[in-house]
Motif scaffolding. Structure first.
Motif, PDB file in Angstrom:
ATOM      1  N   ASP B  57      21.719  42.570  76.479  1.00  0.00           N
ATOM      2  CA  ASP B  57      22.920  42.119  77.191  1.00  0.00           C
ATOM      3  C   ASP B  57      23.916  41.412  76.280  1.00  0.00           C
ATOM      4  O   ASP B  57      24.853  40.790  76.766  1.00  0.00           O
ATOM      5  N   TYR B  58      23.718  41.469  74.973  1.00  0.00           N
ATOM      6  CA  TYR B  58      24.580  40.697  74.063  1.00  0.00           C
ATOM      7  C   TYR B  58      26.061  40.990  74.332  1.00  0.00           C
ATOM      8  O   TYR B  58      26.513  42.129  74.256  1.00  0.00           O
ATOM      9  N   PHE B  59      26.794  39.919  74.614  1.00  0.00           N
ATOM     10  CA  PHE B  59      28.172  40.018  75.079  1.00  0.00           C
ATOM     11  C   PHE B  59      29.130  40.512  74.003  1.00  0.00           C
ATOM     12  O   PHE B  59      30.188  41.077  74.293  1.00  0.00           O
ATOM     13  N   LEU B  60      28.781  40.310  72.745  1.00  0.00           N
ATOM     14  CA  LEU B  60      29.722  40.609  71.652  1.00  0.00           C
ATOM     15  C   LEU B  60      29.420  41.944  70.972  1.00  0.00           C
ATOM     16  O   LEU B  60      29.713  42.115  69.794  1.00  0.00           O
ATOM     17  N   ARG B  61      28.843  42.876  71.731  1.00  0.00           N
ATOM     18  CA  ARG B  61      28.630  44.229  71.219  1.00  0.00           C
ATOM     19  C   ARG B  61      29.163  45.210  72.244  1.00  0.00           C
ATOM     20  O   ARG B  61      28.789  45.130  73.419  1.00  0.00           O
ATOM     21  N   PRO B  62      30.048  46.138  71.820  1.00  0.00           N
ATOM     22  CA  PRO B  62      30.518  47.143  72.780  1.00  0.00           C
ATOM     23  C   PRO B  62      29.330  47.985  73.255  1.00  0.00           C
ATOM     24  O   PRO B  62      28.435  48.283  72.464  1.00  0.00           O
ATOM     25  N   LYS B  63      29.343  48.319  74.544  1.00  0.00           N
ATOM     26  CA  LYS B  63      28.240  49.107  75.099  1.00  0.00           C
ATOM     27  C   LYS B  63      28.774  50.382  75.744  1.00  0.00           C
ATOM     28  O   LYS B  63      29.848  50.373  76.349  1.00  0.00           O
ATOM     29  N   ALA B  64      28.009  51.448  75.591  1.00  0.00           N
ATOM     30  CA  ALA B  64      28.417  52.749  76.118  1.00  0.00           C
ATOM     31  C   ALA B  64      28.733  52.639  77.604  1.00  0.00           C
ATOM     32  O   ALA B  64      27.960  52.041  78.356  1.00  0.00           O
ATOM     33  N   GLY B  65      29.889  53.192  77.980  1.00  0.00           N
ATOM     34  CA  GLY B  65      30.234  53.253  79.398  1.00  0.00           C
ATOM     35  C   GLY B  65      30.771  51.957  79.974  1.00  0.00           C
ATOM     36  O   GLY B  65      31.047  51.869  81.166  1.00  0.00           O
ATOM     37  N   GLN B  66      30.896  50.918  79.127  1.00  0.00           N
ATOM     38  CA  GLN B  66      31.421  49.645  79.645  1.00  0.00           C
ATOM     39  C   GLN B  66      32.713  49.294  78.926  1.00  0.00           C
ATOM     40  O   GLN B  66      32.873  49.605  77.754  1.00  0.00           O
ATOM     41  N   LYS B  67      33.602  48.614  79.654  1.00  0.00           N
ATOM     42  CA  LYS B  67      34.861  48.211  79.038  1.00  0.00           C
ATOM     43  C   LYS B  67      34.625  47.104  78.032  1.00  0.00           C
ATOM     44  O   LYS B  67      33.765  46.254  78.215  1.00  0.00           O
ATOM     45  N   TRP B  68      35.412  47.141  76.978  1.00  0.00           N
ATOM     46  CA  TRP B  68      35.283  46.184  75.881  1.00  0.00           C
ATOM     47  C   TRP B  68      36.537  45.333  75.863  1.00  0.00           C
ATOM     48  O   TRP B  68      37.630  45.840  76.120  1.00  0.00           O
ATOM     49  N   PHE B  69      36.399  44.048  75.535  1.00  0.00           N
ATOM     50  CA  PHE B  69      37.577  43.173  75.597  1.00  0.00           C
ATOM     51  C   PHE B  69      38.418  43.198  74.332  1.00  0.00           C
ATOM     52  O   PHE B  69      39.472  42.579  74.283  1.00  0.00           O
TER      53      PHE B  69
END
Lengths: 139, 174
Positions: B57-69
């Motif tokens: 769940d690390y918040f500072l890694r972009p994840k497939a299929g999820q929006k990145w800030f």
């Protein structure tokens, strides 16, 4: 290699130039290795337009890692029992950093001789970017 | 942060050592390491932080299929241009509402032994103290501490980490 307790005294110091002209690419390299992809470290558009900083800046942990290199070069591999720092100023692309360790104390604990170090890292303007402490086992 | 499976691998140690500019053969050369006091490749002192790679769940890694800030077509990269704050380097989500976001203020490691390839670690993080301070350059500073215990495959405590994150009221004046 390690520090020999009979050859050191309080006040002894050691320093190294740990990075010259820090590049954005090294910051990206650190992001990849550590897994910390916070866009403030690599995303110029985000960091200037959303976060409000003048440009990207290094992970504190990159400075701590590079400073750790100076410490292990001084105390030897596998000798640290503690290493802790405060990040006191940001580190920017183009910065040149020098890290320094000074022996603050030498003490006995559980049959071993430990050396306590005061750690600091400064930039090219002689501002502190990191301050801290470390403890290592001597031989 | 909870990490159930952090395999310490030689190639990861090599890449991490490269990133911090450390060419010491103890981090990449098995035959050199075998002849030293430590006897094997070990990880650099700050390597435990790379456990972020193994936190699902690390918040500072972009994840497939999820929006990145971070940025994409727009500066925030999030549709609608909604501003999202950064998190501190410990990866805890912060609801500061501040574009200045979170920064890493302190990091401490206590080594019970040094990590080496073949270790399979777990990491459990517990919140510590939190406090506030007033700063001339960044307004009110909200600090929060977290303690992470890294244990090896036998359940032995190998590294204790204490991190302090700070959320600043405004962007730090340069």
């Amino acid at each position: 290699m390690s520090l020999n307790a009979s050859e050191i005294k309080v006040g002894d110091s050691y320093s190294e130039l740990i990075v010259e002209d820090l590049t954005r690419t090294q910051i990206v390299q650190y992001a990849g290795a550590s897994g910390d992809y916070n866009p403030v470290h690599s995303d110029e558009k985000f960091v200037t337009e959303v976060a409000g900083y003048p440009t990207v800046f290094a992970h504190g942990m990159l400075t701590m890692g590079m400073t750790g290199r100076m410490i292990t070069n001084y105390v030897g591999d596998g000798r640290l029992t503690y290493y802790g720092v405060r990040f006191v100023n940001q580190v920017w692309p183009g910065d040149t950093l020098t890290a320094r360790a000074e022996i603050a104390g030498i003490r006995e604990e559980d049959g071993e001789t430990l050396v306590d170090l005061t750690i600091s890292t400064t930039n090219q303007d002689e501002n502190f970017v990191l301050t801290g402490n470390a403890t290592a086992r001597t031989s | 942060m909870a990490v159930d499976h952090f395999p310490v691998e030689a190639s990861h140690i090599l890449m991490f050592a490269r990133a911090i500019g450390d060419t010491n053969p103890i981090y990449h050369d098995e035959s050199h390491a075998a002849g030293t006091e430590v006897g094997s490749i070990i990880a650099p002192p700050t390597f435990a932080q790379a456990s972020a790679q193994f936190d699902p769940d690390y918040f500072l890694r972009p994840k497939a299929g999820q929006k990145w800030f971070g940025s994409g077509g727009t500066a925030s990269g999030i549709m609608g241009g909604e501003k999202k704050e950064a998190s501190n380097s410990e990866g805890e989500e912060k609801e500061s509402g501040s574009a200045a976001g979170g920064l890493h203020a302190e990091q401490h490691f206590t080594y019970h032994r040094h990590l080496k390839p073949g270790d399979v670690l777990t990491a459990e993080t517990k919140p510590g103290e939190s406090w506030e301070k007033e700063s001339k350059r960044a307004g009110v500073l909200k600090f929060s501490e977290s303690i992470t215990e890294y244990r090896d495959q036998s359940g032995e405590l190998v590294v204790t980490a204490r991190g302090v994150g700070v959320v600043t009221e405004k962007v730090i004046e340069q």
